[in-house]
Design an enzyme around this catalytic site. Structure first.
Site, PDB file in Angstrom:
ATOM      1  N   ASP A 118      21.469   9.595   2.092  1.00  0.00           N
ATOM      2  CA  ASP A 118      20.332   9.119   1.315  1.00  0.00           C
ATOM      3  C   ASP A 118      20.963   9.105  -0.191  1.00  0.00           C
ATOM      4  OD1 ASP A 118      17.666   8.949   0.902  1.00  0.00           O
ATOM      5  OD2 ASP A 118      17.301  10.896  -0.300  1.00  0.00           O
TER       6      ASP A 118
ATOM      7  N   HIS B   3      24.238   5.596  -3.623  1.00  0.00           N
ATOM      8  CA  HIS B   3      24.275   5.824  -5.113  1.00  0.00           C
ATOM      9  C   HIS B   3      25.542   6.227  -5.580  1.00  0.00           C
ATOM     10  CE1 HIS B   3      20.025   5.262  -4.504  1.00  0.00           C
ATOM     11  NE2 HIS B   3      19.675   6.391  -4.543  1.00  0.00           N
TER      12      HIS B   3
ATOM     13  N   LYS C 133      19.466  18.865  -2.872  1.00  0.00           N
ATOM     14  CA  LYS C 133      17.829  19.024  -3.275  1.00  0.00           C
ATOM     15  C   LYS C 133      17.539  20.502  -3.339  1.00  0.00           C
ATOM     16  CE  LYS C 133      15.927  15.014  -1.012  1.00  0.00           C
ATOM     17  NZ  LYS C 133      15.196  14.368  -2.292  1.00  0.00           N
TER      18      LYS C 133
ATOM     19  N   ARG D  85      -0.698  -3.939   6.184  1.00  0.00           N
ATOM     20  CA  ARG D  85      -1.472  -4.300   7.209  1.00  0.00           C
ATOM     21  C   ARG D  85      -3.117  -3.461   6.844  1.00  0.00           C
ATOM     22  NH1 ARG D  85       2.792  -0.753  10.891  1.00  0.00           N
ATOM     23  NH2 ARG D  85       2.510   0.385   9.123  1.00  0.00           N
TER      24      ARG D  85
ATOM     25  N   ARG E 247      22.385  27.303  -7.263  1.00  0.00           N
ATOM     26  CA  ARG E 247      23.659  26.230  -7.564  1.00  0.00           C
ATOM     27  C   ARG E 247      24.005  25.636  -6.269  1.00  0.00           C
ATOM     28  NH1 ARG E 247      25.185  25.991 -12.977  1.00  0.00           N
ATOM     29  NH2 ARG E 247      24.475  27.647 -14.288  1.00  0.00           N
TER      30      ARG E 247
ATOM     31  N   SER F 170       0.807  -1.411  -0.054  1.00  0.00           N
ATOM     32  CA  SER F 170      -0.136  -0.123  -0.017  1.00  0.00           C
ATOM     33  C   SER F 170       0.864   1.162   0.062  1.00  0.00           C
ATOM     34  CB  SER F 170      -0.880   0.038   1.345  1.00  0.00           C
ATOM     35  OG  SER F 170      -0.223  -0.123   2.363  1.00  0.00           O
TER      36      SER F 170
ATOM     37  N   TYR G 112      19.943   3.012  -8.530  1.00  0.00           N
ATOM     38  CA  TYR G 112      20.855   3.524  -9.430  1.00  0.00           C
ATOM     39  C   TYR G 112      21.704   2.687 -10.105  1.00  0.00           C
ATOM     40  CZ  TYR G 112      19.945   8.535  -9.580  1.00  0.00           C
ATOM     41  OH  TYR G 112      19.681   9.601 -10.078  1.00  0.00           O
ATOM     42  N   LEU G 113      22.107   1.473  -9.567  1.00  0.00           N
ATOM     43  CA  LEU G 113      23.040   0.544 -10.396  1.00  0.00           C
ATOM     44  C   LEU G 113      22.240  -0.333 -11.589  1.00  0.00           C
ATOM     45  CD1 LEU G 113      24.631  -1.312  -7.574  1.00  0.00           C
ATOM     46  CD2 LEU G 113      25.520   0.611  -8.877  1.00  0.00           C
ATOM     47  N   GLY G 114      20.822  -0.038 -11.579  1.00  0.00           N
ATOM     48  CA  GLY G 114      19.959  -0.588 -12.699  1.00  0.00           C
ATOM     49  C   GLY G 114      19.810   0.631 -13.877  1.00  0.00           C
TER      50      GLY G 114
END
Length: 571
Positions: A313, A318, A414, A121, A546, A89, A257-259
Site C-alpha cells: 500500500d 510511494h 498505521k 453502475r 511509535r 460514485s 505522492y509524486l505530485g
C-alpha cells in the site's frame, strides 16, 4: 525556537515551450495573459508543466496521434477535452478527483472548452451527480466573491452516464454523448479509472473499442490508479492486458505522492543548489530515512487493506518512488523520459529485499485517556487470524558507485502516534571533530541532518551544531528552517490537481512507466512471498504508539537511530 530564514535558490518558475506547428495559431477568446505563448500568440493549456519544467510538446495544440499515439492534427479549430471519471460514485472520485478538477477550473488551469462525465453502475441523473459533487467542492484557494458563480459554471459542465464496467453498450452511449459535446471542436479524451484493479482491463477493453477517438482525431489517455498488481507476476499480467488495447504512451499510472509539493521540490533542491550537489553521495551521507506514519487505523477499509498490507500500500510505490527520485543520477534533461530512465537505473541497482532486513507489525487495541482504540483484527471485514502487517520497516541498499554501503531505511505504519511523511538525510560525522568533548557520548548530536517534511505542514530544515550563547562552551543542535506556510502565502495545490493537469498535457514525468513498475516489484516480490508463505506473525504494537520495538533493532543493525524520535519532541 524562532525560525531562521533558510534561503534556498530554487528553480526558476517561468518556463515555456514552442511547438513548431503553433506559430500561426490564434489565442482563445478568454485566455489569461500568463497563458498566451509569446511567440505563437495562442493559448496553451499552460505555458509550463505544473512542475515548472519546460513543456515537451504537450498542449492541446499538440500533433494528434492515432488513438492518442501519432499523426498530424488539423491546423484550425478550437480544442476541447472530455474527462470521464470511471467509478464516479466512489469515495476517491467524490473526495479527490472532482474537487481537484474544480480547483483547476477555479484557478483557470482548464481549457476554455471542457466537459466532465461521471461513469458508474449506479442509476442517477446529471442533476443527482451534480448534487453529489457539490457536497465536496470548496473554494479552498480563497473566498473570492465569484466562488458560487464558478461552482455553478463548473457543475453545468458535469454530466453522467450509467453502465456496467464491462459493457460496450454503456461506453458506446457515453461516446455518443461525448461526441455531442465535442461537436465543432477538435476533441481529446481523458479517462480516470477510479475503480478496483480487478476491473481495469474490462473498462479499458470496452472504452477503447467504443469511446476512444479515431485515428487522426485527437488523443485518448487513461489514468490508472494503484495498486498495479500484488507482485511481479500479477503486475506483469496487468501490463500485458492493458497493452492489448492501449499503447504505453496512453497509460498514465498515477502515484499521487509524486505530485506532493516537497517531492516535486526534491529534484530542484538537488540539481539547482550547488551546496547540496557534492554532498549527495556515500562520501558524506551516512543513511537516508523515508518515514510514513498515520495516526488512524484502517477505518472501514479493512477488507481492501487486508488483501494488500502496508508494504504494497505504501512502501513498494510511494516510498520507493521517492527513493528513486532522491538517489537518481543527474538526468540528461528535464524531459519525462530522461528522468524516468534515471529512476529505472536506480531501481535496477537495488538489492532484492531479504526477510532479515524487514520488520512487520500489526496494531492491537489500546486504551488511553479513558478512550478505547480498536485492534486491526477488531475490524469486522478482517479475519481474526490475519497476519497482514499494518506496519513495516525495511533496510534497502543501492549497489552502485554513488550509494554503495549507504542504508536506505523505510518505515510505514498505521495507528501510530503521529501523522507524518518525511525524508531524513543523516550526514556523516565530522572527522577528527574538535568539539567531540563538548558533545559527550551522544555522537548523533554531532551529525548534520537535512529533513524534507512532505506532510503535514510542508517544510525543509537543516540541523546544524551551534554554540549556545554564554561564557561557557556548550553546543546545541539547531535548525535552519524553511516553513512553506510562512515563506509562501498561497495555498499549496493538492497532488491530484498537479497530476490531472499533467495527464491532460501529456507530461509523463510524474507517472510510472511499465519497466519502472517491473523493477520496483522485483525488489519487493521475494520478501512478500516469503512473508505470506511462512505466515510470519507481525509484532503487535499498541494503537497510538511509535510502532514495534523491532524497527529500532533493525536500524541499530546499521548503526542508525530513527530521526523522527527526538529528545525534545520537536518536528
Amino acid at each position: 525556537m524562532a525560525a531562521i530564514d533558510l534561503r534556498f535558490h530554487l528553480h526558476p518558475a517561468a518556463f515555456s515551450s514552442v511547438h513548431p506547428s503553433n506559430s500561426s495559431a490564434k489565442p482563445h477568446r478568454h485566455c489569461p495573459p500568463q497563458r498566451v505563448h509569446a511567440a505563437g500568440r495562442r493559448c496553451l493549456l499552460r505555458a509550463k508543466s505544473s512542475n515548472g519544467h519546460p513543456q515537451i510538446g504537450a498542449s492541446f495544440s499538440d500533433d494528434a496521434k492515432p488513438s492518442g499515439a501519432g499523426g498530424p492534427a488539423p491546423e484550425q479549430g478550437e480544442h476541447t477535452v472530455s474527462i470521464t471519471v470511471v467509478g464516479a460514485s466512489g469515495d476517491l472520485a467524490k473526495k479527490k478527483i472532482f474537487p481537484a478538477l474544480f480547483a483547476l477550473f477555479y484557478e483557470d488551469w482548464l481549457p476554455e472548452h471542457f466537459t466532465i462525465f461521471g461513469y458508474a453502475r449506479s442509476k442517477m441523473s446529471d442533476e443527482e451527480l451534480r448534487n453529489i459533487i457539490s457536497m465536496t467542492l470548496t473554494c479552498r484557494i480563497d473566498q473570492r466573491a465569484n466562488c458560487s458563480e464558478k461552482m455553478d459554471k463548473f457543475l453545468k459542465r458535469c454530466f453522467y452516464q450509467s453502465g456496467q464496467y464491462n459493457s460496450e453498450e454503456g461506453f458506446h452511449e457515453l461516446d455518443r454523448k461525448l461526441t455531442e459535446k465535442e461537436a465543432g471542436k477538435l476533441p481529446n479524451r481523458l479517462f480516470y479509472l477510479s475503480i478496483p484493479p480487478n476491473i481495469f482491463v474490462d473498462v479499458v477493453r470496452s472504452a477503447s473499442r467504443t469511446a476512444s477517438l479515431p485515428s487522426g482525431s485527437g488523443w485518448t489517455r487513461f489514468i490508472v490508479e494503484k495498486p498495479f498488481g500484488r507482485d511481479s507476476e500479477s503486475s506483469g499480467e496487468l501490463t500485458r492486458s492493458l497493452k492489448m488495447y492501449l499503447e504505453e504512451e496512453q497509460i498514465f499510472r498515477i502515484d499521487h505522492y509524486l505530485g506532493k509539493e516537497l517531492v516535486e521540490n526534491l529534484s530542484v533542491l538537488r540539481f539547482s543548489n550547488l551546496v547540496f550537489q557534492p554532498l549527495w553521495s556515500r562520501d558524506y551521507i551516512r543513511n537516508v530515512q523515508l518515514i510514513f506514519s498515520e495516526d488512524f487505523g484502517t477505518e472501514g477499509r479493512g477488507g481492501y487493506f487486508d488483501n494488500y498490507g502496508i508494504i504494497r500500500d505504501i512502501m513498494q510505490n510511494h516510498l520507493l518512488q521517492i527513493l528513486a527520485l532522491f538517489a537518481m543520477e543527474t538526468p540528461v534533461s528535464l524531459a519525462a523520459e530522461d528522468i524516468r530512465n534515471e529512476k529505472v537505473k536506480v531501481l535496477r541497482s537495488m538489492r532484492k529485499l531479504k526477510l532479515e532486513d524487514v520488520v512487520v507489525g500489526q496494531y492491537k487495541g489500546h486504551t488511553r485517556g479513558g478512550k478505547s482504540f480498536p485492534a486491526y483484527v477488531d475490524d469486522p471485514t478482517v479475519p481474526n487470524d490475519s497476519v497482514t502487517p499494518t506496519f513495516a520497516a525495511a533496510a534497502l541498499f543501492i549497489d552502485n558507485a554513488r550509494w554503495d554501503g549507504v542504508p536506505f531505511l523505510m518505515k510505514a505504519g498505521k495507528a501510530l502516534h503521529t501523522r507524518r511523511a518525511e525524508i531524513r538525510v543523516q550526514f556523516r560525522r565530522v572527522p577528527g571533530n574538535l568539539y567531540r568533548g563538548n558533545v559527550g557520548t551522544d555522537l548523533d548530536m554531532a551529525t548534520n541532518e537535512l529533513v524534507l517534511r512532505v506532510q503535514p505542514d510542508e517544510a525543509i530544515y537543516l540541523k546544524i551544531n551551534n554554540k549556545v550563547p554564554g561564557l561557557g562552551m556548550r553546543l546545541d543542535s539547531s535548525n535552519l528552517n524553511l516553513f512553506y506556510s510562512e515563506r509562501y502565502q498561497r495555498e499549496i495545490p493538492d497532488a491530484y490537481e498537479r497530476l490531472l493537469l499533467d495527464a491532460m498535457e501529456g507530461e509523463r514525468r510524474l507517472f510510472i512507466r511499465s519497466d519502472e513498475l517491473d523493477a520496483a516489484w522485483a525488489i519487493f516480490t521475494p520478501v512478500l512471498r516469503e512473508l505470506e508463505e511462512k505466515r510470519v506473525a507481525p509484532e503487535l504494537y499498541p494503537y497510538g504508539s511509535r510502532g514495534p520495538v523491532g524497527a529500532h533493532y533493525l536500524a541499530a543493525n546499521y548503526n542508525v537511530r530513527w530521526g523522527d524520535i527526538s529528545s525534545d519532541g520537536s518536528f
